[in-house]
Design a protein around this motif. Sequence first.
Motif, PDB file in Angstrom:
ATOM      1  N   VAL A  25       7.699  21.642  19.083  1.00 33.69           N
ATOM      2  CA  VAL A  25       8.750  21.951  18.229  1.00 33.69           C
ATOM      3  C   VAL A  25       9.486  21.236  18.223  1.00 33.69           C
ATOM      4  O   VAL A  25       9.366  20.138  18.281  1.00 33.69           O
ATOM      5  CB  VAL A  25       9.755  22.126  20.024  1.00 33.69           C
ATOM      6  CG1 VAL A  25      11.426  23.224  18.197  1.00 33.69           C
ATOM      7  CG2 VAL A  25       9.414  24.307  20.165  1.00 33.69           C
ATOM      8  N   TYR A  28      15.113  19.065  17.232  1.00 32.70           N
ATOM      9  CA  TYR A  28      15.622  19.214  18.721  1.00 32.70           C
ATOM     10  C   TYR A  28      17.468  19.737  18.335  1.00 32.70           C
ATOM     11  O   TYR A  28      18.055  19.295  18.960  1.00 32.70           O
ATOM     12  CB  TYR A  28      15.808  18.448  20.037  1.00 32.70           C
ATOM     13  CG  TYR A  28      16.098  18.938  20.974  1.00 32.70           C
ATOM     14  CD1 TYR A  28      14.796  19.288  21.933  1.00 32.70           C
ATOM     15  CD2 TYR A  28      16.583  19.272  21.627  1.00 32.70           C
ATOM     16  CE1 TYR A  28      14.665  20.381  22.737  1.00 32.70           C
ATOM     17  CE2 TYR A  28      17.182  20.014  23.211  1.00 32.70           C
ATOM     18  CZ  TYR A  28      16.219  20.243  23.621  1.00 32.70           C
ATOM     19  OH  TYR A  28      16.105  20.742  24.750  1.00 32.70           O
ATOM     20  N   GLN A  31      18.748  25.773  16.770  1.00 34.39           N
ATOM     21  CA  GLN A  31      17.438  25.834  16.833  1.00 34.39           C
ATOM     22  C   GLN A  31      16.576  26.081  17.639  1.00 34.39           C
ATOM     23  O   GLN A  31      15.490  26.694  18.177  1.00 34.39           O
ATOM     24  CB  GLN A  31      17.145  26.775  15.226  1.00 34.39           C
ATOM     25  CG  GLN A  31      16.115  28.124  15.622  1.00 34.39           C
ATOM     26  CD  GLN A  31      15.859  28.819  14.008  1.00 34.39           C
ATOM     27  OE1 GLN A  31      16.770  27.911  13.185  1.00 34.39           O
ATOM     28  NE2 GLN A  31      15.036  29.289  14.403  1.00 34.39           N
ATOM     29  N   GLY A  32      15.960  24.514  17.532  1.00 34.50           N
ATOM     30  CA  GLY A  32      14.890  23.732  17.993  1.00 34.50           C
ATOM     31  C   GLY A  32      15.156  23.989  19.203  1.00 34.50           C
ATOM     32  O   GLY A  32      14.279  24.252  20.334  1.00 34.50           O
ATOM     33  N   ARG A  33      16.502  23.057  19.508  1.00 41.15           N
ATOM     34  CA  ARG A  33      16.872  23.232  21.097  1.00 41.15           C
ATOM     35  C   ARG A  33      16.458  24.531  22.017  1.00 41.15           C
ATOM     36  O   ARG A  33      15.560  24.662  23.145  1.00 41.15           O
ATOM     37  CB  ARG A  33      18.195  22.426  21.914  1.00 41.15           C
ATOM     38  CG  ARG A  33      18.249  22.264  23.031  1.00 41.15           C
ATOM     39  CD  ARG A  33      19.704  21.990  22.954  1.00 41.15           C
ATOM     40  NE  ARG A  33      20.385  22.163  24.328  1.00 41.15           N
ATOM     41  CZ  ARG A  33      20.654  21.803  25.397  1.00 41.15           C
ATOM     42  NH1 ARG A  33      22.711  23.141  24.270  1.00 41.15           N
ATOM     43  NH2 ARG A  33      21.639  22.353  26.211  1.00 41.15           N
ATOM     44  N   ALA A  34      17.045  25.525  21.529  1.00 38.19           N
ATOM     45  CA  ALA A  34      17.308  26.605  22.160  1.00 38.19           C
ATOM     46  C   ALA A  34      15.487  27.311  21.977  1.00 38.19           C
ATOM     47  O   ALA A  34      15.182  28.030  23.472  1.00 38.19           O
ATOM     48  CB  ALA A  34      18.153  27.660  20.924  1.00 38.19           C
ATOM     49  N   GLN A  35      15.249  26.907  21.139  1.00 42.03           N
ATOM     50  CA  GLN A  35      13.668  27.383  21.330  1.00 42.03           C
ATOM     51  C   GLN A  35      12.075  27.175  22.204  1.00 42.03           C
ATOM     52  O   GLN A  35      12.188  27.657  22.995  1.00 42.03           O
ATOM     53  CB  GLN A  35      12.879  27.381  20.054  1.00 42.03           C
ATOM     54  CG  GLN A  35      13.087  28.828  18.619  1.00 42.03           C
ATOM     55  CD  GLN A  35      12.747  28.344  17.693  1.00 42.03           C
ATOM     56  OE1 GLN A  35      11.826  28.001  17.648  1.00 42.03           O
ATOM     57  NE2 GLN A  35      13.412  29.373  16.345  1.00 42.03           N
ATOM     58  N   ALA A  36      12.766  25.772  22.332  1.00 35.62           N
ATOM     59  CA  ALA A  36      12.253  24.543  23.362  1.00 35.62           C
ATOM     60  C   ALA A  36      12.293  25.526  24.573  1.00 35.62           C
ATOM     61  O   ALA A  36      11.849  25.172  25.305  1.00 35.62           O
ATOM     62  CB  ALA A  36      12.703  23.202  22.810  1.00 35.62           C
ATOM     63  N   CYS A  38      13.671  28.317  26.201  1.00 33.48           N
ATOM     64  CA  CYS A  38      12.990  29.624  26.423  1.00 33.48           C
ATOM     65  C   CYS A  38      11.395  29.163  26.137  1.00 33.48           C
ATOM     66  O   CYS A  38      11.238  30.023  27.398  1.00 33.48           O
ATOM     67  CB  CYS A  38      13.295  29.986  24.741  1.00 33.48           C
ATOM     68  SG  CYS A  38      12.907  31.839  25.206  1.00 33.48           S
ATOM     69  N   TRP A  39      10.723  28.295  25.381  1.00 33.93           N
ATOM     70  CA  TRP A  39       9.318  28.224  26.128  1.00 33.93           C
ATOM     71  C   TRP A  39       9.032  27.657  27.676  1.00 33.93           C
ATOM     72  O   TRP A  39       8.505  28.233  28.057  1.00 33.93           O
ATOM     73  CB  TRP A  39       9.383  27.210  25.154  1.00 33.93           C
ATOM     74  CG  TRP A  39       8.521  28.051  24.056  1.00 33.93           C
ATOM     75  CD1 TRP A  39       9.343  28.257  22.379  1.00 33.93           C
ATOM     76  CD2 TRP A  39       7.260  29.519  23.431  1.00 33.93           C
ATOM     77  NE1 TRP A  39       8.666  28.987  21.154  1.00 33.93           N
ATOM     78  CE2 TRP A  39       7.737  29.446  22.066  1.00 33.93           C
ATOM     79  CE3 TRP A  39       6.625  29.890  23.994  1.00 33.93           C
ATOM     80  CZ2 TRP A  39       7.365  30.694  21.269  1.00 33.93           C
ATOM     81  CZ3 TRP A  39       5.890  30.639  23.752  1.00 33.93           C
ATOM     82  CH2 TRP A  39       5.994  31.270  22.513  1.00 33.93           C
ATOM     83  N   SER A  42      10.287  30.123  30.445  1.00 34.30           N
ATOM     84  CA  SER A  42       8.920  30.558  30.005  1.00 34.30           C
ATOM     85  C   SER A  42       7.818  30.448  30.870  1.00 34.30           C
ATOM     86  O   SER A  42       6.505  31.063  31.096  1.00 34.30           O
ATOM     87  CB  SER A  42       8.407  30.948  28.953  1.00 34.30           C
ATOM     88  OG  SER A  42       9.586  32.198  28.809  1.00 34.30           O
TER      89      SER A  42
END
Length: 66
Positions: A25, A28, A31-36, A38-39, A42
């Motif tokens: 990613v 940060y 949006q980058g923080r949220a996606q990182a 989330c991944w 997971s």
Amino acid sequence: MAREMKIYHDEDVSFGDSLKKTVAVLGYGIQGRAQALCWKDSGFKVVVGAREGGPSWKLAKSEGLE
């Protein structure tokens, strides 16, 4: 014409060999923080591209990301 809606649950999805991959990613911010995160939640290995020593880099490190 109505379409039937299918609801998927966690047990309906499998990442299989994808969990062996690394996700990068860049940045940060919001949006980058949220996606990182989330991944990471997971089960993926996540690497964040942020300027070393900066506030985003420090936040990513404190949240357990590389």
